[in-house]
Enzyme design. Structure first.
Site, PDB file in Angstrom:
ATOM      1  N   TYR A   1       0.832  -1.206   0.000  1.00 56.59           N
ATOM      2  CA  TYR A   1       0.000   0.000   0.000  1.00 56.59           C
ATOM      3  C   TYR A   1       0.868   1.259   0.000  1.00 56.59           C
ATOM      4  O   TYR A   1       0.560   2.233  -0.685  1.00 56.59           O
ATOM      5  CB  TYR A   1      -0.925  -0.001   1.225  1.00 56.59           C
ATOM      6  CG  TYR A   1      -1.962   1.094   1.197  1.00 56.59           C
ATOM      7  CD1 TYR A   1      -3.134   0.961   0.456  1.00 56.59           C
ATOM      8  CD2 TYR A   1      -1.766   2.279   1.898  1.00 56.59           C
ATOM      9  CE1 TYR A   1      -4.077   1.969   0.416  1.00 56.59           C
ATOM     10  CE2 TYR A   1      -2.709   3.298   1.863  1.00 56.59           C
ATOM     11  CZ  TYR A   1      -3.858   3.139   1.126  1.00 56.59           C
ATOM     12  OH  TYR A   1      -4.798   4.145   1.078  1.00 56.59           O
TER      13      TYR A   1
ATOM     14  N   GLY B   1      -2.169   8.448   4.971  1.00 57.49           N
ATOM     15  CA  GLY B   1      -3.339   7.881   5.628  1.00 57.49           C
ATOM     16  C   GLY B   1      -3.100   6.599   6.403  1.00 57.49           C
ATOM     17  O   GLY B   1      -3.851   6.283   7.307  1.00 57.49           O
TER      18      GLY B   1
ATOM     19  N   SER C   1      -3.526  13.221   8.390  1.00 57.19           N
ATOM     20  CA  SER C   1      -4.557  12.722   7.482  1.00 57.19           C
ATOM     21  C   SER C   1      -5.888  12.521   8.198  1.00 57.19           C
ATOM     22  O   SER C   1      -5.932  12.223   9.391  1.00 57.19           O
ATOM     23  CB  SER C   1      -4.101  11.387   6.882  1.00 57.19           C
ATOM     24  OG  SER C   1      -5.152  10.792   6.144  1.00 57.19           O
TER      25      SER C   1
ATOM     26  N   GLN D   1      -5.565  17.442   7.321  1.00 61.91           N
ATOM     27  CA  GLN D   1      -5.933  17.133   5.931  1.00 61.91           C
ATOM     28  C   GLN D   1      -7.337  16.553   5.921  1.00 61.91           C
ATOM     29  O   GLN D   1      -7.617  15.550   6.597  1.00 61.91           O
ATOM     30  CB  GLN D   1      -4.926  16.132   5.333  1.00 61.91           C
ATOM     31  CG  GLN D   1      -5.265  15.689   3.915  1.00 61.91           C
ATOM     32  CD  GLN D   1      -6.093  14.419   3.878  1.00 61.91           C
ATOM     33  OE1 GLN D   1      -5.915  13.537   4.706  1.00 61.91           O
ATOM     34  NE2 GLN D   1      -7.018  14.345   2.929  1.00 61.91           N
TER      35      GLN D   1
ATOM     36  N   LYS E   1      -5.272  20.708  -2.110  1.00 65.18           N
ATOM     37  CA  LYS E   1      -4.195  19.759  -2.469  1.00 65.18           C
ATOM     38  C   LYS E   1      -4.555  18.978  -3.725  1.00 65.18           C
ATOM     39  O   LYS E   1      -5.669  18.457  -3.841  1.00 65.18           O
ATOM     40  CB  LYS E   1      -3.951  18.794  -1.303  1.00 65.18           C
ATOM     41  CG  LYS E   1      -2.857  17.747  -1.548  1.00 65.18           C
ATOM     42  CD  LYS E   1      -2.507  17.003  -0.273  1.00 65.18           C
ATOM     43  CE  LYS E   1      -1.307  16.081  -0.434  1.00 65.18           C
ATOM     44  NZ  LYS E   1      -1.644  14.724  -0.856  1.00 65.18           N
TER      45      LYS E   1
ATOM     46  N   HIS F   1      -0.196  13.271  -5.707  1.00 60.12           N
ATOM     47  CA  HIS F   1      -0.440  12.203  -4.723  1.00 60.12           C
ATOM     48  C   HIS F   1       0.630  11.116  -4.830  1.00 60.12           C
ATOM     49  O   HIS F   1       0.362   9.930  -4.620  1.00 60.12           O
ATOM     50  CB  HIS F   1      -1.836  11.614  -4.927  1.00 60.12           C
ATOM     51  CG  HIS F   1      -2.523  11.184  -3.656  1.00 60.12           C
ATOM     52  ND1 HIS F   1      -3.510  11.926  -3.068  1.00 60.12           N
ATOM     53  CD2 HIS F   1      -2.365  10.097  -2.864  1.00 60.12           C
ATOM     54  CE1 HIS F   1      -3.939  11.298  -1.978  1.00 60.12           C
ATOM     55  NE2 HIS F   1      -3.261  10.193  -1.828  1.00 60.12           N
TER      56      HIS F   1
ATOM     57  N   ARG G   1       6.547   9.306   1.427  1.00 60.92           N
ATOM     58  CA  ARG G   1       6.994   7.925   1.682  1.00 60.92           C
ATOM     59  C   ARG G   1       8.263   7.818   2.541  1.00 60.92           C
ATOM     60  O   ARG G   1       8.327   6.930   3.407  1.00 60.92           O
ATOM     61  CB  ARG G   1       7.188   7.199   0.352  1.00 60.92           C
ATOM     62  CG  ARG G   1       5.862   6.883  -0.367  1.00 60.92           C
ATOM     63  CD  ARG G   1       6.148   6.159  -1.679  1.00 60.92           C
ATOM     64  NE  ARG G   1       4.956   5.704  -2.363  1.00 60.92           N
ATOM     65  CZ  ARG G   1       4.355   6.367  -3.356  1.00 60.92           C
ATOM     66  NH1 ARG G   1       4.822   7.545  -3.752  1.00 60.92           N
ATOM     67  NH2 ARG G   1       3.282   5.868  -3.951  1.00 60.92           N
TER      68      ARG G   1
HETATM   69  C1  FNR Z   1      -0.566   9.237   0.780  1.00 59.44           C
HETATM   70  N1  FNR Z   1      -1.019  10.512   0.436  1.00 59.44           N
HETATM   71  C2  FNR Z   1      -2.125  11.036   1.054  1.00 59.44           C
HETATM   72  N2  FNR Z   1      -2.531  12.300   0.766  1.00 59.44           N
HETATM   73  C3  FNR Z   1      -3.583  12.845   1.410  1.00 59.44           C
HETATM   74  O1  FNR Z   1      -3.917  13.988   1.125  1.00 59.44           O
HETATM   75  N3  FNR Z   1      -4.250  12.130   2.360  1.00 59.44           N
HETATM   76  C4  FNR Z   1      -3.902  10.863   2.686  1.00 59.44           C
HETATM   77  O2  FNR Z   1      -4.512  10.250   3.556  1.00 59.44           O
HETATM   78  C5  FNR Z   1      -2.839  10.266   1.984  1.00 59.44           C
HETATM   79  N4  FNR Z   1      -2.487   8.983   2.217  1.00 59.44           N
HETATM   80  C6  FNR Z   1      -1.340   8.462   1.660  1.00 59.44           C
HETATM   81  C7  FNR Z   1      -0.923   7.176   1.992  1.00 59.44           C
HETATM   82  C8  FNR Z   1       0.292   6.689   1.496  1.00 59.44           C
HETATM   83  C9  FNR Z   1       0.730   5.313   1.874  1.00 59.44           C
HETATM   84  C10 FNR Z   1       1.088   7.496   0.667  1.00 59.44           C
HETATM   85  C11 FNR Z   1       2.435   7.012   0.172  1.00 59.44           C
HETATM   86  C12 FNR Z   1       0.656   8.741   0.306  1.00 59.44           C
HETATM   87  C13 FNR Z   1      -0.254  11.329  -0.511  1.00 59.44           C
HETATM   88  C14 FNR Z   1       0.836  12.135   0.201  1.00 59.44           C
HETATM   89  O3  FNR Z   1       0.278  13.179   0.947  1.00 59.44           O
HETATM   90  C15 FNR Z   1       1.803  12.755  -0.818  1.00 59.44           C
HETATM   91  O4  FNR Z   1       1.089  13.473  -1.777  1.00 59.44           O
HETATM   92  C16 FNR Z   1       2.680  11.688  -1.488  1.00 59.44           C
HETATM   93  O5  FNR Z   1       3.164  10.780  -0.517  1.00 59.44           O
HETATM   94  C17 FNR Z   1       3.832  12.298  -2.231  1.00 59.44           C
HETATM   95  O6  FNR Z   1       4.530  11.330  -2.944  1.00 59.44           O
HETATM   96  P1  FNR Z   1       5.935  10.698  -2.433  1.00 59.44           P
HETATM   97  O7  FNR Z   1       6.918  11.820  -2.392  1.00 59.44           O
HETATM   98  O8  FNR Z   1       5.676  10.113  -1.093  1.00 59.44           O
HETATM   99  O9  FNR Z   1       6.275   9.644  -3.431  1.00 59.44           O
END
Ligand code: FNR
Length: 392
Positions: free
Chosen positions: A50, A105, A134, A156, A265, A289, A343
């Protein structure tokens, strides 16, 4: 001025080198690839796919990180950048650095004790890096906010279909002391994610990370029985309220329910920036995202210059593909006001709990700071000077 008077982010390397003198080597990874590899190995398989996975064949996800390689900072000499200033003003707050913790999340599940939201809040308190908490969390937002210490936090919002529930979540966030509402626009429906589909795994449907709903009076009032008595019915109800395909017509309502700054966002198109601005948004958040939602898109970094130009002074937050201090510097040079890490901190958390997140954030900040020192850009404004950043 005594250049050693106050600690700077780059000093983190001195701590590491001095420890090395006594035979103490860093327990946590220093390179992004090592962090990713070891962090993924530390996660349970369902959480790993995930977190690590994305939409489609993950071309956009890979493009997000690769996009940074197309830019380079041009070094300037004899600047004497002995002290760097990475402070940022956002929503009337002075932040010690431009770094933010992106909303993730399932961050709760990435901690070995299953309470990663709380661990992230503690990391925010220790580093001054604000957490964007989140909507989808293991622990309710009030408990998360209680861990922030003196560091501001942002909430968020995944806007539910039930407006009363949305208002309840926002008002709880206000009462808990959050300083802004980040409304995520690109995830009212889940993108096509082969890794998760292959294992039939979607954490929320298994009842994970729904504490903000199950603790909410408006959500509870929708249920025949309390979620503790009938968790399955609560999950089914959650599927009914989760995703709201908002339109610009909803923005006046969103604007009307809170005095807190509103950040939109998922904005990548200049025309959307203008509409956000016209509708009273206080900032836009350029992001795809992390390539988790729609494959086949451009890297988010490619959208950043157009977003910054259209924003015309409105703050622009950025994420998607940020892995290093060099990436942060480049996003700032392209005009981002603040840059969020996603991440990498989930991997840091999996490996070392709160300490792991602190290490990831301090490493990224140290590298950014040292690049600004070596390349002669003592302030963020200097990074934006004509000719500082070149496209290959
Ligand atoms: C997310 N992201 C995300 N964004 C958001 O607005 N609410 C959320 O609950 C989540 N949940 C979520 C879970 C997981 C496992 C990931 C990896 C990402 C998106 C996050 O805020 C962000 O936009 C990305 O993680 C950016 O990409 P990189 O840099 O992590 O690859």
């Amino acid at each position: 001025m005594d250049v050693n008077a106050k600690a700077q982010f780059g000093d983190y390397q001195n701590e590491i080198y001095f420890d090395g003198l006594f035979g103490v080597l860093p327990a946590l990874p220093l390179s992004p690839s090592d962090l990713e590899e070891r962090g993924q190995a530390a996660l349970a398989p369902s959480v790993r796919s995930y977190v690590a996975g994305g939409a489609g064949d993950e071309t956009t996800q890979r493009a997000n990180t690769a996009a940074f390689e197309r830019y380079g900072l041009v070094p300037r000499m004899m600047v004497g950048a002995a002290r760097r200033d990475l402070t940022v003003d956002l929503f009337g707050l002075t932040l010690p650095s431009p770094l933010l913790l992106a909303p993730v999340g399932v961050i709760g599940l990435c901690a070995q004790d299953g309470h990663g939201d709380l661990a992230t809040a503690r990391a925010a308190a220790r580093t001054g890096v604000p957490m964007i908490a989140s909507t989808l969390s293991v622990d309710p937002m009030e408990d998360v906010a209680a861990g922030f210490g003196d560091t501001p936090g942002f909430f968020q919002l995944y806007t539910p279909t039930d407006r009363a529930l949305a208002e309840s979540l926002v008002h709880r966030a206000e009462a808990a002391g959050f300083k802004a509402i980040v409304v995520t626009l690109d995830t009212w429906i889940t993108g096509w994610r082969p890794r998760d589909l292959a294992t039939g795994n979607f954490p929320q449907l298994r009842g994970h990370c729904l504490a903000n709903y199950t603790s909410d009076p408006v959500f509870r009032a929708r249920l025949a029985n309390p979620p503790e008595a009938d968790p399955r019915a609560a999950v089914l109800e959650w599927t009914q309220v989760f995703g709201n395909p908002l339109t610009w017509d909803d923005l006046p309502w969103l604007r009307s329910i809170t005095e807190l700054p509103i950040v939109l966002k998922g904005i990548c198109h200049p025309e959307d920036v203008r509409r956000a601005k016209d509708g009273g948004a206080d900032a836009v958040y350029c992001s795809n995202h992390g390539g988790r939602q729609a494959n086949g898109g451009l890297p988010a970094l490619a959208a950043l210059p157009g977003v910054v130009e259209a924003a015309d002074g409105l703050p622009v937050l950025f994420d998607s593909g940020v892995r290093t201090g060099a990436d942060v510097v480049k996003a700032l040079a392209l005009g981002a006001t603040a840059v969020a890490v996603g991440r990498p901190y989930a991997y840091g958390l999996a490996l070392g709990g709160t300490d792991g997140i602190v290490h990831v954030l301090r490493s990224i900040l140290a590298e950014a700071d040292l690049i600004m020192a070596v390349d002669g850009y003592p302030t963020i404004a200097d990074l934006r000077a004509e000719g500082a950043l070149r496209r290959l």
